[in-house]
Scaffold this motif. Structure first.
Motif, PDB file in Angstrom:
ATOM      1  N   LEU A  45      14.358  10.377   3.121  1.00 45.50           N
ATOM      2  CA  LEU A  45      13.886   9.114   3.720  1.00 45.50           C
ATOM      3  C   LEU A  45      14.371   9.017   5.168  1.00 45.50           C
ATOM      4  O   LEU A  45      13.618   8.582   6.052  1.00 45.50           O
ATOM      5  CB  LEU A  45      14.390   7.922   2.904  1.00 45.50           C
ATOM      6  N   GLN A  46      15.617   9.414   5.390  1.00 41.14           N
ATOM      7  CA  GLN A  46      16.163   9.344   6.752  1.00 41.14           C
ATOM      8  C   GLN A  46      15.432  10.312   7.678  1.00 41.14           C
ATOM      9  O   GLN A  46      15.190   9.997   8.858  1.00 41.14           O
ATOM     10  CB  GLN A  46      17.659   9.678   6.719  1.00 41.14           C
ATOM     11  N   PHE A  47      15.073  11.494   7.132  1.00 44.20           N
ATOM     12  CA  PHE A  47      14.327  12.473   7.936  1.00 44.20           C
ATOM     13  C   PHE A  47      12.972  11.897   8.349  1.00 44.20           C
ATOM     14  O   PHE A  47      12.543  12.037   9.509  1.00 44.20           O
ATOM     15  CB  PHE A  47      14.125  13.766   7.142  1.00 44.20           C
ATOM     16  N   ILE A  48      12.313  11.246   7.402  1.00 44.65           N
ATOM     17  CA  ILE A  48      11.007  10.638   7.714  1.00 44.65           C
ATOM     18  C   ILE A  48      11.167   9.572   8.791  1.00 44.65           C
ATOM     19  O   ILE A  48      10.387   9.501   9.751  1.00 44.65           O
ATOM     20  CB  ILE A  48      10.396  10.029   6.427  1.00 44.65           C
ATOM     21  N   LYS A  49      12.185   8.761   8.660  1.00 49.16           N
ATOM     22  CA  LYS A  49      12.400   7.675   9.632  1.00 49.16           C
ATOM     23  C   LYS A  49      12.733   8.223  11.029  1.00 49.16           C
ATOM     24  O   LYS A  49      12.251   7.713  12.037  1.00 49.16           O
ATOM     25  CB  LYS A  49      13.539   6.771   9.152  1.00 49.16           C
ATOM     26  N   ASP A  50      13.556   9.283  11.054  1.00 47.23           N
ATOM     27  CA  ASP A  50      13.997   9.841  12.345  1.00 47.23           C
ATOM     28  C   ASP A  50      12.935  10.702  13.030  1.00 47.23           C
ATOM     29  O   ASP A  50      12.917  10.806  14.263  1.00 47.23           O
ATOM     30  CB  ASP A  50      15.256  10.699  12.135  1.00 47.23           C
ATOM     31  N   ASN A  51      12.048  11.329  12.230  1.00 46.51           N
ATOM     32  CA  ASN A  51      11.154  12.342  12.805  1.00 46.51           C
ATOM     33  C   ASN A  51       9.662  12.052  12.660  1.00 46.51           C
ATOM     34  O   ASN A  51       8.846  12.651  13.368  1.00 46.51           O
ATOM     35  CB  ASN A  51      11.434  13.708  12.164  1.00 46.51           C
ATOM     36  N   ILE A  52       9.290  11.163  11.720  1.00 51.13           N
ATOM     37  CA  ILE A  52       7.860  10.956  11.484  1.00 51.13           C
ATOM     38  C   ILE A  52       7.443   9.498  11.693  1.00 51.13           C
ATOM     39  O   ILE A  52       6.469   9.224  12.405  1.00 51.13           O
ATOM     40  CB  ILE A  52       7.486  11.390  10.037  1.00 51.13           C
ATOM     41  N   VAL A  61      11.559  20.374   2.508  1.00 46.83           N
ATOM     42  CA  VAL A  61      12.868  19.997   1.970  1.00 46.83           C
ATOM     43  C   VAL A  61      13.663  21.246   1.625  1.00 46.83           C
ATOM     44  O   VAL A  61      13.137  22.177   1.014  1.00 46.83           O
ATOM     45  CB  VAL A  61      12.677  19.130   0.702  1.00 46.83           C
ATOM     46  N   VAL A  62      14.937  21.264   2.001  1.00 48.05           N
ATOM     47  CA  VAL A  62      15.811  22.374   1.625  1.00 48.05           C
ATOM     48  C   VAL A  62      16.566  21.989   0.356  1.00 48.05           C
ATOM     49  O   VAL A  62      16.790  20.809   0.076  1.00 48.05           O
ATOM     50  CB  VAL A  62      16.806  22.715   2.748  1.00 48.05           C
ATOM     51  N   LYS A  63      16.952  23.004  -0.411  1.00 48.39           N
ATOM     52  CA  LYS A  63      17.661  22.747  -1.657  1.00 48.39           C
ATOM     53  C   LYS A  63      18.984  22.042  -1.370  1.00 48.39           C
ATOM     54  O   LYS A  63      19.731  22.453  -0.469  1.00 48.39           O
ATOM     55  CB  LYS A  63      17.914  24.055  -2.406  1.00 48.39           C
ATOM     56  N   GLY A  64      19.264  20.991  -2.125  1.00 52.78           N
ATOM     57  CA  GLY A  64      20.486  20.214  -1.917  1.00 52.78           C
ATOM     58  C   GLY A  64      20.235  18.894  -1.203  1.00 52.78           C
ATOM     59  O   GLY A  64      21.105  18.030  -1.158  1.00 52.78           O
ATOM     60  N   MET A  65      19.049  18.739  -0.641  1.00 49.34           N
ATOM     61  CA  MET A  65      18.715  17.514   0.085  1.00 49.34           C
ATOM     62  C   MET A  65      18.529  16.356  -0.901  1.00 49.34           C
ATOM     63  O   MET A  65      17.911  16.511  -1.958  1.00 49.34           O
ATOM     64  CB  MET A  65      17.410  17.737   0.863  1.00 49.34           C
ATOM     65  N   THR A  66      19.060  15.201  -0.560  1.00 45.12           N
ATOM     66  CA  THR A  66      18.902  14.032  -1.435  1.00 45.12           C
ATOM     67  C   THR A  66      17.656  13.229  -1.041  1.00 45.12           C
ATOM     68  O   THR A  66      17.103  13.410   0.056  1.00 45.12           O
ATOM     69  CB  THR A  66      20.127  13.111  -1.351  1.00 45.12           C
ATOM     70  N   ILE A  67      17.271  12.332  -1.915  1.00 42.11           N
ATOM     71  CA  ILE A  67      16.139  11.445  -1.621  1.00 42.11           C
ATOM     72  C   ILE A  67      16.441  10.618  -0.371  1.00 42.11           C
ATOM     73  O   ILE A  67      15.576  10.417   0.491  1.00 42.11           O
ATOM     74  CB  ILE A  67      15.870  10.506  -2.815  1.00 42.11           C
ATOM     75  N   LEU A  68      17.692  10.151  -0.265  1.00 46.90           N
ATOM     76  CA  LEU A  68      18.055   9.346   0.906  1.00 46.90           C
ATOM     77  C   LEU A  68      17.959  10.164   2.189  1.00 46.90           C
ATOM     78  O   LEU A  68      17.476   9.671   3.221  1.00 46.90           O
ATOM     79  CB  LEU A  68      19.475   8.798   0.739  1.00 46.90           C
ATOM     80  N   GLU A  69      18.389  11.411   2.134  1.00 46.50           N
ATOM     81  CA  GLU A  69      18.294  12.270   3.321  1.00 46.50           C
ATOM     82  C   GLU A  69      16.827  12.518   3.691  1.00 46.50           C
ATOM     83  O   GLU A  69      16.478  12.582   4.869  1.00 46.50           O
ATOM     84  CB  GLU A  69      19.017  13.592   3.071  1.00 46.50           C
ATOM     85  N   TYR A 129       0.861  -1.186   0.000  1.00 47.24           N
ATOM     86  CA  TYR A 129       0.000   0.000   0.000  1.00 47.24           C
ATOM     87  C   TYR A 129       0.901   1.241   0.000  1.00 47.24           C
ATOM     88  O   TYR A 129       2.130   1.134   0.192  1.00 47.24           O
ATOM     89  CB  TYR A 129      -0.912   0.010   1.238  1.00 47.24           C
ATOM     90  N   TYR A 130       0.319   2.406  -0.254  1.00 47.46           N
ATOM     91  CA  TYR A 130       1.111   3.638  -0.302  1.00 47.46           C
ATOM     92  C   TYR A 130       0.788   4.528   0.902  1.00 47.46           C
ATOM     93  O   TYR A 130      -0.375   4.663   1.282  1.00 47.46           O
ATOM     94  CB  TYR A 130       0.843   4.402  -1.605  1.00 47.46           C
ATOM     95  N   GLN A 131       1.833   5.120   1.479  1.00 47.05           N
ATOM     96  CA  GLN A 131       1.669   6.019   2.612  1.00 47.05           C
ATOM     97  C   GLN A 131       2.345   7.343   2.268  1.00 47.05           C
ATOM     98  O   GLN A 131       3.446   7.362   1.704  1.00 47.05           O
ATOM     99  CB  GLN A 131       2.304   5.412   3.857  1.00 47.05           C
ATOM    100  N   GLU A 132       1.670   8.454   2.590  1.00 46.87           N
ATOM    101  CA  GLU A 132       2.206   9.762   2.234  1.00 46.87           C
ATOM    102  C   GLU A 132       2.797  10.469   3.452  1.00 46.87           C
ATOM    103  O   GLU A 132       2.243  10.393   4.561  1.00 46.87           O
ATOM    104  CB  GLU A 132       1.105  10.627   1.608  1.00 46.87           C
ATOM    105  N   TYR A 133       3.922  11.162   3.207  1.00 49.53           N
ATOM    106  CA  TYR A 133       4.590  11.947   4.256  1.00 49.53           C
ATOM    107  C   TYR A 133       4.910  13.314   3.673  1.00 49.53           C
ATOM    108  O   TYR A 133       5.508  13.407   2.592  1.00 49.53           O
ATOM    109  CB  TYR A 133       5.903  11.284   4.688  1.00 49.53           C
ATOM    110  N   GLU A 134       4.528  14.373   4.392  1.00 49.90           N
ATOM    111  CA  GLU A 134       4.854  15.727   3.930  1.00 49.90           C
ATOM    112  C   GLU A 134       6.104  16.212   4.660  1.00 49.90           C
ATOM    113  O   GLU A 134       6.156  16.180   5.900  1.00 49.90           O
ATOM    114  CB  GLU A 134       3.679  16.685   4.181  1.00 49.90           C
ATOM    115  N   VAL A 135       7.085  16.631   3.887  1.00 46.59           N
ATOM    116  CA  VAL A 135       8.371  17.045   4.461  1.00 46.59           C
ATOM    117  C   VAL A 135       8.772  18.389   3.857  1.00 46.59           C
ATOM    118  O   VAL A 135       8.627  18.606   2.646  1.00 46.59           O
ATOM    119  CB  VAL A 135       9.465  16.002   4.155  1.00 46.59           C
TER     120      VAL A 135
END
Length: 321
Positions: A40-47, A30-38, A22-28
Motif C-alpha cells: 500500500l505504501q509503495f502504491i501511495k509513494d509511486n503510483i 512484489v518481492v517475497k517478504g513484502m507485507t500488504i502495508l508495504e 468504487y474499486y481501483q486496480e494497481y499492478e505492483v
C-alpha cells in the motif's frame, strides 16, 4: 529474490466527492517478504498519492492498519503478500476497509463508535483500597495463578478487528462488542480491582447475553485473544452475583440441569425452563412438526450409562472455575 506481479484491487471512497465506493486496480511487482502495508505504501509513494490508509507502529502493536484482504480482516503490517497469494491461489488481492464502522476515506474507518462504547464500560483499574497500597513505596503483588485468569486479555491491541466481524454489533446498537466486553471481564477478575464481579452488571447492561458464540471474533483476532471466551466467563460471573432472572442465564441453568439429571440435553424441556409458558408457545409449531416426524423424544429421559462419571467431571469443573 523471488518476484511476482500482483494486482491490488482497492476499494476507494472519498465522501467529499464520491456518491458511492468504487474499486481501483494497481499492478505492483512484489518481492517475497513484502507485507500488504508495504505494498500500500509503495502504491501511495509511486503510483497514486491520493490513496488513504492508516498505519502507525508497523509492528502489529497499534492495530491501526486492520483492513479486509479478500474479505478477511487482518493487520496489513503483519500479513505478507506472498502468503495471501498462496492462500487464495491468485495474483489479484482485494483490499477493503473493515466493517461495522463508518468509512472516513478509502481504507480508513472511524473507530469512535467502538471506543466510545468501551469508555462507557469503565475498562480500567479502579483500585481496591484494601488491596492496592496508597503510596508507591509498597508493591501490589499479583500472583501467577491470579494473573492467569486475565493475562490473555491484556494482549488486546484495540485494533477493532473483532468488532468489525461481529454480527450482533451490526444488528444491536446497544451490544458492547467483543473486545470491550472482554476487557470488562479482564478487570472483573483482577484482584486489585474494587468492582470485581460487580462488573458483570456492566456486561449485562450492554447485552452480553446477545452474543451467539459464532467465535468469529476469536478467528480474526491477530493476537489470539479470543474475546468470546471473556464474554462467556463474564456471563458466568453475572450468574454468580445473582443475575439469573433473564433468558440467557435460565438457558445456561437449563443445560446444566439437563446434564445433571440424565447426562443428555433435554430439548423438550429446554424452552419451558428458559422462557416458561411463553417459550413453549413460541416453539409449539416446531415441536408439533418434530413429533409428527418422530424426532421428538420423551420429556422423561433415562440417564446415560456414564452418568455418574459425567456428574463427577461436572462437579470437578465447577470447583476449578
Amino acid at each position: 529474490m523471488e518476484k511476482r506481479k500482483v494486482t491490488f484491487r482497492i476499494r476507494r471512497f472519498n465522501p467529499k466527492k464520491d456518491s458511492q465506493p468504487y474499486y481501483q486496480e494497481y499492478e505492483v511487482e512484489v518481492v517475497k517478504g513484502m507485507t500488504i502495508l508495504e505494498a500500500l505504501q509503495f502504491i501511495k509513494d509511486n503510483i497514486d498519492p491520493t490513496l488513504s490508509f492508516r498505519a502507525f507502529c508497523r509492528s502489529a502493536i497499534c492495530g491501526s492498519c486492520s483492513v479486509k484482504i479478500n474479505g478477511y480482516p487482518k493487520l496489513a503490517c503483519k500479513t505478507q503478500v506472498f502468503g495471501e497469494l498462496e492462500v487464495y491461489k491468485t495474483d489479484i488481492l482485494t483490499i477493503e476497509p473493515i466493517d461495522n464502522m463508518e468509512v472516513i476515506r478509502d481504507l480508513i474507518v472511524n473507530w469512535d463508535s467502538a471506543i466510545e462504547k468501551m469508555e462507557k464500560m469503565r475498562p480500567y483499574l479502579i483500585p481496591d483500597p484494601e488491596v492496592v497500597p496508597k503510596t508507591l513505596d509498597e508493591e501490589c503483588k499479583v500472583y501467577p495463578n491470579e494473573l492467569k485468569k486475565f493475562d490473555r486479555f491484556t494482549d488486546c491491541i484495540l485494533c477493532t478487528t473483532c468488532y468489525s466481524v461481529c454480527g450482533i454489533v451490526k444488528v444491536d446498537s446497544n451490544y458492547g462488542g467483543p473486545f470491550p466486553l472482554a476487557r470488562v471481564y479482564r478487570f472483573a477478575v483482577d484482584p486489585r480491582d474494587a468492582l470485581k464481579k460487580e462488573r458483570a452488571k456492566i456486561g449485562y447492561t450492554f447485552d452480553m447475553w446477545n452474543c451467539v458464540r459464532c467465535e468469529k471474533c476469536a478467528d480474526v483476532c491477530p493476537k489470539h485473544v479470543a474475546p468470546v471466551n471473556g464474554i462467556m466467563k463474564l456471563r458466568g460471573l453475572s450468574i454468580d452475583i445473582g443475575l439469573k432472572n433473564n433468558p440467557g442465564a435460565r438457558h445456561v441453568a437449563a443445560f446444566y440441569k439437563s446434564l445433571l439429571e440424565s447426562g443428555m440435553l433435554n430439548e423438550v424441556l429446554l424452552p419451558l425452563r428458559t422462557k416458561g409458558i411463553k417459550g413453549v408457545l413460541e416453539n409449539l409449531p416446531m415441536g408439533i412438526k418434530m413429533i409428527l416426524k418422530g424426532k421428538a423424544h420423551s420429556p422423561i429421559m433415562k440417564p446415560i450409562a456414564e452418568h455418574e462419571g459425567l456428574r463427577k467431571v461436572m462437579k470437578a469443573a465447577m470447583e476449578v472455575e
